[in-house]
Write an enzyme that holds these catalytic residues in place. Structure first.
Site, PDB file in Angstrom:
ATOM      1  N   ARG A 128       0.298  -1.124   0.212  1.00  0.00           N
ATOM      2  CA  ARG A 128      -0.442   0.028  -0.056  1.00  0.00           C
ATOM      3  C   ARG A 128       1.206   0.945   0.556  1.00  0.00           C
ATOM      4  NH1 ARG A 128      -4.542   2.129  -1.300  1.00  0.00           N
ATOM      5  NH2 ARG A 128      -5.452   3.085   0.360  1.00  0.00           N
ATOM      6  N   THR A 419      -9.309   0.477 -10.382  1.00  0.00           N
ATOM      7  CA  THR A 419      -8.152  -0.817  -9.424  1.00  0.00           C
ATOM      8  C   THR A 419      -8.443  -2.504 -10.253  1.00  0.00           C
ATOM      9  OG1 THR A 419      -9.015   0.180  -7.079  1.00  0.00           O
ATOM     10  CG2 THR A 419      -8.279  -2.567  -7.246  1.00  0.00           C
ATOM     11  N   GLU A 439      -6.754   4.014  -7.882  1.00  0.00           N
ATOM     12  CA  GLU A 439      -7.388   4.709  -7.290  1.00  0.00           C
ATOM     13  C   GLU A 439      -8.183   5.230  -7.787  1.00  0.00           C
ATOM     14  OE1 GLU A 439      -9.907   6.807  -5.928  1.00  0.00           O
ATOM     15  OE2 GLU A 439      -9.507   7.377  -4.036  1.00  0.00           O
ATOM     16  N   ASP A 459      -8.161   7.957   0.180  1.00  0.00           N
ATOM     17  CA  ASP A 459      -8.500   7.242   0.906  1.00  0.00           C
ATOM     18  C   ASP A 459      -8.347   7.886   2.554  1.00  0.00           C
ATOM     19  OD1 ASP A 459      -9.476   6.044  -0.781  1.00  0.00           O
ATOM     20  OD2 ASP A 459      -7.967   4.259  -1.297  1.00  0.00           O
ATOM     21  N   SER A 483      -7.978   0.561   2.894  1.00  0.00           N
ATOM     22  CA  SER A 483      -8.389   0.541   1.691  1.00  0.00           C
ATOM     23  C   SER A 483      -9.546  -0.240   1.685  1.00  0.00           C
ATOM     24  CB  SER A 483      -7.372   0.168   0.814  1.00  0.00           C
ATOM     25  OG  SER A 483      -7.367  -0.499  -0.571  1.00  0.00           O
ATOM     26  N   SER A 484     -10.889  -0.095   0.571  1.00  0.00           N
ATOM     27  CA  SER A 484     -11.597  -1.547  -0.089  1.00  0.00           C
ATOM     28  C   SER A 484     -10.995  -2.443  -0.509  1.00  0.00           C
ATOM     29  CB  SER A 484     -12.564  -1.152  -0.800  1.00  0.00           C
ATOM     30  OG  SER A 484     -12.904   0.079  -0.087  1.00  0.00           O
ATOM     31  N   GLY A 504     -13.252  -2.429  -7.494  1.00  0.00           N
ATOM     32  CA  GLY A 504     -14.668  -1.382  -7.510  1.00  0.00           C
ATOM     33  C   GLY A 504     -15.091  -0.666  -6.568  1.00  0.00           C
ATOM     34  N   GLY A 505     -13.676   0.079  -6.114  1.00  0.00           N
ATOM     35  CA  GLY A 505     -13.530   0.901  -4.878  1.00  0.00           C
ATOM     36  C   GLY A 505     -14.401   0.624  -3.560  1.00  0.00           C
TER      37      GLY A 505
END
Length: 601
Positions: A128, A419, A439, A459, A483-484, A504-505
């Site tokens: 990340r 993503t 992102e 984020d 993060s998702s 898909g965020g």
């Protein structure tokens, strides 16, 4: 988990000639479509507008599923040459950096969930992005102390995080790779230098980026919109600067990205943005030199006979996914996908998990998150009692048993969208479940030596404090924003049986919860699992997929009562699914994007 022969006969392994026919067919369909940008949505900057293609599927002892046919075929070739799943991952991500730059790349970050078949061990590599040393909690506030608008924030240099993708790929390769690092970058170098045929999706993404804002980036305009127009269909698109960058990385490895000539160029070009960012303090050589991949233990939860494993913080999507899966086991009505009650259980669970992850989770560097309490069986049983009572209201975060009070401010939901996911299993059974991101569509739209730089620092919570109380996911130097992203490996009797992930965020855990529901509870085939409809819950509204690849089995009006306002729209998942059935791995790629599954028989 076993499927009948009748259910699987249409999933026969494609031969090499079949693969060529598939790719040619896909290319024909792409070229025959017009690249028209859809309206920009803050929730879904890139949503699906093509669902006519059939699901790409493959079956074999080694399978690759990525977001683009070029990446899938190049990764499969690495496996044919005796490469490890991680070699194939390095190939796939480097190629995606060239052909799918709107979603992931060398200037972004990601998470790898890895299964070592020989050691029988699962590991998370956290690549990340981090906030530079100059970061301050108020960097995404206006001079008046108000949160910037989402669009304004995405073009700020303060939104760019120190990239982690190259470090992650290098670390994984150093641990597991069998082919040379240079071999693994050859396919990407060739595509960047010699060019490739742009797809309508790439063209649409360029137009979406233009709507989001590109006036701050002359390099973006010069490469992707020469003369104000996107690349022409049928003509090769080249990125010579990225080809040179890849050549340098092939020679120097990741150390050359974080130190030396390339690092100096990155810092110089990023710091040239100071005049365009009101709070930007610039980057130091130390920001790149000190970047390190974090090795973490996976976050796992046993649910019935399955052990579901995913990524811990700084992923918040992993916790949400596990909580949702657990909440669904408490609902007896969710066994039949043809009944609205099964879907209602899903959308009643999603906002409960979102409330917890938004409030409680933070970078481990800032402090521990109460993961054990949030996954406690009694706690989740208590949360499940709220299902069916929300009636369109956004729930509050719960108070897990190991917490006596609410210590943080409650932030607003962040946005993250550009993503990509890669799922790979090699012939020895090693697995790479990897989600990477820049992102927003094309990240910050800032290019350095052909690389798209991320805007992942949006984020973080824009407001570091709410009512004078600090937010857990606040921006601090060296920290990683939540993060998702949530790559998955599901185990059964100590053996991997399912691998998945999706772009898909913030909707990633929503998509993947539906994937687990369809596969593990409904017993759907892999192809139907990726193609069934999606739904989400946002701000008290039930968002229902419009025109899904597999139609809704009932009227949308039957999904909800008057308490849940329904909004229909196309949703842009990009699930890459692997499932072990009768001793072979079956791969399926989400038809909503360009994903392709290929295999070695």
């Amino acid at each position: 988990m076993k499927k009948s022969t009748k259910e699987l006969d249409w999933m026969a392994q494609a031969t090499k000639n079949d693969l060529k026919k598939i790719i040619l067919t896909i290319c024909f369909l792409w070229i025959s479509n017009t690249a028209v940008a859809a309206p920009v949505s803050q929730d879904d900057p890139e949503y699906s507008d093509q669902t006519s293609l059939k699901v790409s599927r493959a079956r074999g002892k080694a399978v690759v599923v990525t977001a683009h046919p070029q990446a899938s075929l190049a990764a499969l070739e690495a496996l044919r040459q005796g490469g490890h799943a991680v070699d194939a991952l390095v190939v796939a991500q480097s190629v995606l950096s060239v052909v799918e730059p709107q979603s992931s790349g060398l200037g972004g970050g990601g998470f790898l969930l890895h299964w070592d078949a020989q050691q029988r061990k699962m590991t998370v590599l956290d690549g990340r992005e981090t906030a530079p040393l100059s970061s301050r909690p108020n960097d995404l506030l206006t001079p008046e102390g108000k949160p910037m608008s989402w669009r304004e924030a995405t073009v700020q240099p303060t939104a760019i995080g120190i990239p982690g993708t190259v470090a992650l790929l290098w670390e994984a390769h150093q641990r597991y790779g069998r082919l040379t690092w240079q071999q693994n970058l050859q396919a990407a170098m060739k595509l960047a230098g010699e060019g490739f045929l742009p797809t309508p999706r790439l063209q649409r993404s360029i137009l979406l980026a233009q709507q989001l804002g590109i006036e701050h980036s002359d390099a973006f305009k010069a490469l992707y919109l020469p003369g104000g127009k996107p690349p022409i269909t049928g003509q090769r698109f080249r990125n010579p600067a990225l080809a040179v960058t890849l050549q340098r990385l092939a020679q120097d490895g990741a150390p050359g990205f974080y130190q030396g000539v390339l690092a100096e160029k990155i810092i110089k070009q990023v710091n040239a943005l100071k005049t365009k960012g009101q709070n930007f303090g610039g980057w130091l050589a130390e920001d790149l030199e000190s970047y390190a991949v974090e090795v973490r233990e996976p976050l796992c939860l046993k649910i019935t006979i399955n052990l579901i494993c995913t990524t811990p913080p700084p992923s918040s999507g992993g916790l949400a996914l596990l909580q949702t899966a657990s909440l669904l086991t408490a609902a007896d009505e969710n066994r039949d996908p043809n009944k609205p009650a099964s879907w209602q259980s899903l959308y009643e669970a999603l906002p409960l998990a979102d409330a917890d992850r938004l409030y409680w989770l933070q970078d481990p560097m800032s402090g521990s998150s109460p993961l054990a309490g949030l996954l406690n069986t009694q706690y989740l049983g208590k949360r499940s009692l709220l299902m069916g009572t929300l009636e369109g209201r956004s729930p509050k975060p719960g108070l897990p048993f190991n917490q006596t009070h609410y210590p943080y401010g409650l932030p607003k939901t962040a946005k993250e969208d550009g993503t990509s996911h890669v799922s790979i299993v090699d012939s020895q059974g090693n697995i790479a479940s990897y989600t990477g991101s820049v992102e927003t569509v094309f990240g910050s739209r800032v290019l350095v030596d052909g690389m798209i730089l991320n805007n992942q620092l949006t984020d973080f919570s824009f407001q570091p404090k709410i009512a004078g109380i600090s937010v857990a996911n606040r921006r601090l130097s060296g920290r990683r924003p939540m993060s998702s992203m949530a790559p998955i490996i599901v185990m059964q009797e100590d053996r991997p049986i399912l691998v998945a992930g999706s772009p898909g965020g913030r909707t990633i855990p929503h998509y993947l919860s539906r994937i687990l529901l369809a596969s593990l509870i409904w017993g759907e085939t892999p192809v139907r699992t990726v193609a069934l409809p999606h739904l989400s819950v946002r701000n008290g509204k039930l968002v229902v997929e419009k025109d899904p690849p597999v139609p809704w089995p009932f009227s949308i009006d039957e999904l909800s009562g008057p308490q849940w306002p329904i909004r229909q729209q196309r949703l842009s998942s990009g699930v890459a699914l692997l499932q072990r059935i009768d001793g072979l791995w079956h791969g399926a790629a989400d038809p909503r994007r360009e994903g392709t599954a290929v295999a070695i028989p």
